[in-house]
Write a protein that holds these residues in place. Sequence first.
Motif, PDB file in Angstrom:
ATOM      1  N   PRO A  46       0.749  -1.301   0.084  1.00  6.40           N
ATOM      2  CA  PRO A  46      -0.193  -0.033   0.162  1.00  6.40           C
ATOM      3  C   PRO A  46       0.833   1.336   0.126  1.00  6.40           C
ATOM      4  O   PRO A  46       0.557   2.348  -0.664  1.00  6.40           O
ATOM      5  CB  PRO A  46      -0.919  -0.001   1.393  1.00  6.40           C
ATOM      6  CG  PRO A  46      -0.830  -1.754   1.421  1.00  6.40           C
ATOM      7  CD  PRO A  46       0.354  -2.184   1.055  1.00  6.40           C
ATOM      8  N   ILE A  47       1.884   1.236   0.895  1.00  9.70           N
ATOM      9  CA  ILE A  47       2.627   2.310   0.821  1.00  9.70           C
ATOM     10  C   ILE A  47       3.403   2.595  -0.570  1.00  9.70           C
ATOM     11  O   ILE A  47       3.529   3.956  -1.094  1.00  9.70           O
ATOM     12  CB  ILE A  47       3.732   2.546   1.908  1.00  9.70           C
ATOM     13  CG1 ILE A  47       4.448   3.929   2.186  1.00  9.70           C
ATOM     14  CG2 ILE A  47       4.909   1.584   1.525  1.00  9.70           C
ATOM     15  CD1 ILE A  47       4.895   4.100   3.460  1.00  9.70           C
ATOM     16  N   LYS A  49       2.093   1.783  -3.474  1.00  7.95           N
ATOM     17  CA  LYS A  49       1.006   2.447  -4.455  1.00  7.95           C
ATOM     18  C   LYS A  49       0.798   3.675  -4.146  1.00  7.95           C
ATOM     19  O   LYS A  49       0.492   4.581  -5.184  1.00  7.95           O
ATOM     20  CB  LYS A  49      -0.333   1.458  -4.312  1.00  7.95           C
ATOM     21  CG  LYS A  49      -0.094   0.217  -4.799  1.00  7.95           C
ATOM     22  CD  LYS A  49      -1.629  -0.669  -4.480  1.00  7.95           C
ATOM     23  CE  LYS A  49      -1.202  -2.198  -4.913  1.00  7.95           C
ATOM     24  NZ  LYS A  49      -2.278  -2.877  -4.838  1.00  7.95           N
ATOM     25  N   THR A  50       0.714   4.061  -2.973  1.00  8.38           N
ATOM     26  CA  THR A  50       0.304   5.557  -2.329  1.00  8.38           C
ATOM     27  C   THR A  50       1.459   6.577  -2.901  1.00  8.38           C
ATOM     28  O   THR A  50       1.115   7.552  -3.648  1.00  8.38           O
ATOM     29  CB  THR A  50       0.310   5.577  -0.932  1.00  8.38           C
ATOM     30  OG1 THR A  50      -0.684   4.648  -0.393  1.00  8.38           O
ATOM     31  CG2 THR A  50       0.032   7.128  -0.781  1.00  8.38           C
ATOM     32  N   LEU A  51       2.817   5.791  -2.800  1.00  8.49           N
ATOM     33  CA  LEU A  51       3.839   6.920  -3.374  1.00  8.49           C
ATOM     34  C   LEU A  51       3.783   7.027  -4.781  1.00  8.49           C
ATOM     35  O   LEU A  51       4.068   8.054  -5.310  1.00  8.49           O
ATOM     36  CB  LEU A  51       5.294   6.508  -2.824  1.00  8.49           C
ATOM     37  CG  LEU A  51       6.368   7.144  -3.021  1.00  8.49           C
ATOM     38  CD1 LEU A  51       6.487   8.568  -2.603  1.00  8.49           C
ATOM     39  CD2 LEU A  51       7.647   6.274  -2.512  1.00  8.49           C
ATOM     40  N   ALA A  53       1.226   6.394  -6.813  1.00  2.72           N
ATOM     41  CA  ALA A  53       0.207   7.285  -7.292  1.00  2.72           C
ATOM     42  C   ALA A  53       0.373   8.766  -7.331  1.00  2.72           C
ATOM     43  O   ALA A  53       0.058   9.709  -7.858  1.00  2.72           O
ATOM     44  CB  ALA A  53      -1.221   6.906  -6.782  1.00  2.72           C
ATOM     45  N   ASN A  54       0.951   9.146  -5.809  1.00  3.01           N
ATOM     46  CA  ASN A  54       0.933  10.713  -5.425  1.00  3.01           C
ATOM     47  C   ASN A  54       2.020  11.072  -6.382  1.00  3.01           C
ATOM     48  O   ASN A  54       1.927  12.381  -6.834  1.00  3.01           O
ATOM     49  CB  ASN A  54       1.130  10.515  -4.168  1.00  3.01           C
ATOM     50  CG  ASN A  54      -0.232  10.508  -3.374  1.00  3.01           C
ATOM     51  OD1 ASN A  54      -1.131  10.971  -3.778  1.00  3.01           O
ATOM     52  ND2 ASN A  54       0.177  10.023  -2.139  1.00  3.01           N
ATOM     53  N   THR A  64      -3.340  10.689 -11.385  1.00  3.55           N
ATOM     54  CA  THR A  64      -3.769   9.407 -11.132  1.00  3.55           C
ATOM     55  C   THR A  64      -5.419   9.499 -10.781  1.00  3.55           C
ATOM     56  O   THR A  64      -5.719  10.033  -9.765  1.00  3.55           O
ATOM     57  CB  THR A  64      -2.736   8.832 -10.085  1.00  3.55           C
ATOM     58  OG1 THR A  64      -1.507   8.686 -10.341  1.00  3.55           O
ATOM     59  CG2 THR A  64      -3.240   7.333  -9.676  1.00  3.55           C
ATOM     60  N   VAL A  67      -6.903   4.008  -8.537  1.00  2.00           N
ATOM     61  CA  VAL A  67      -5.640   2.702  -8.119  1.00  2.00           C
ATOM     62  C   VAL A  67      -6.457   1.840  -7.907  1.00  2.00           C
ATOM     63  O   VAL A  67      -7.240   1.471  -7.177  1.00  2.00           O
ATOM     64  CB  VAL A  67      -4.907   3.491  -6.726  1.00  2.00           C
ATOM     65  CG1 VAL A  67      -3.928   2.266  -6.417  1.00  2.00           C
ATOM     66  CG2 VAL A  67      -4.188   4.809  -7.007  1.00  2.00           C
TER      67      VAL A  67
END
Length: 99
Positions: A46-47, A49-51, A53-54, A64, A67
């Motif tokens: 998850p981290i 993916k978050t990094l 996408a951001n 983005t 997700v």
Amino acid sequence: VGLFGYLAWLMWSVVKANIDLARRIWDPQLPVNPVWARLDTRVATPIEKTLYANSITLTPGTLTADVREDHFVIHAVSQEGIDELREGEMERRIRRLGL
């Protein structure tokens, strides 16, 4: 150390994208052809993916929008923006962090 290196690289990417976007706005020879695309990804946590996408959204000219487990939905002001993401440099750098 790895995260600081990534953030420095990301900041440089943001500067380059700002220049590209400004040129596209001011130069009628450079196209602004908005596109939506699916970007397959191998980031797993998850981290990551978050990094990822951001980071895409922070880069001017790309956004983005969604997700999913194995892909993102991206909007870009040009096909070149999608092509650069598909080359995978940003994803490789994030995966190297091992988050």
